[in-house]
Design a protein around this motif. Sequence first.
Motif, PDB file in Angstrom:
ATOM      1  N   SER A  50       0.788  -1.185  -0.064  1.00 20.02           N
ATOM      2  CA  SER A  50       0.028  -0.042  -0.046  1.00 20.02           C
ATOM      3  C   SER A  50       0.861   1.204  -0.094  1.00 20.02           C
ATOM      4  N   GLU A  88      -8.354   3.106   5.843  1.00 20.30           N
ATOM      5  CA  GLU A  88      -8.369   3.327   4.380  1.00 20.30           C
ATOM      6  C   GLU A  88      -9.808   3.821   3.916  1.00 20.30           C
ATOM      7  N   GLY A 115      -5.640   3.555  -0.237  1.00 17.43           N
ATOM      8  CA  GLY A 115      -4.410   2.941   0.504  1.00 17.43           C
ATOM      9  C   GLY A 115      -4.500   3.184   1.789  1.00 17.43           C
TER      10      GLY A 115
END
Length: 190
Positions: A53, A114, A179
């Motif tokens: 990520s 996220e 992310g």
Amino acid sequence: MNAHLQPTGSAYFIAAETQVAESHTLSVLVDNEPGVLARVIGLFSGRGYNIESLTVSETEHEAHLSRITIVTRGTPGVLEQIKSQLERIVPVHRVVDLTVRAKAMGQERPIEREVALVKVGGSGEMRAETLRLADAFHAKVVDATVDHFILEITGKSSKVDQFVAVMKPLGLIEVCRTGIAAMNRGSQGM
């Protein structure tokens, strides 16, 4: 060494076989200038490290500093090598392994969140079920037409994964994820 675990040129095979790879979240404070992100990513790709990520945004406007949050996986030795190499890139001001810091403070992981936008189509009962499940997951409707919804969900990656899996049979069309953004608990900054 097993035939299916032959070295591939990746740095992951440098570590002793007794070390276990684990996921860590790194926070990197850098100058907000052209090419910095490319240099950071180049360090990873050039050495065979994987990025699970990646998020980046300017966080200190007056100082023109950006914060890059990277989730990567490796053995303790590889993770230390990544951190050391990141610290040597000239526009990098600071590198903090948020996972190590969290464990030092007696916590399992840093706070990680996220955001995802999830487009789901459907009509009739499927629409009602989509809204019911969105409410159960605390997802917000950010756009709606007669044939689709766009839902916004915020939470741990596992929650986002679960929500996407639940939406698949209801007419999942598209997913966009930010992310991971992460920060340690406590009054101490990065």
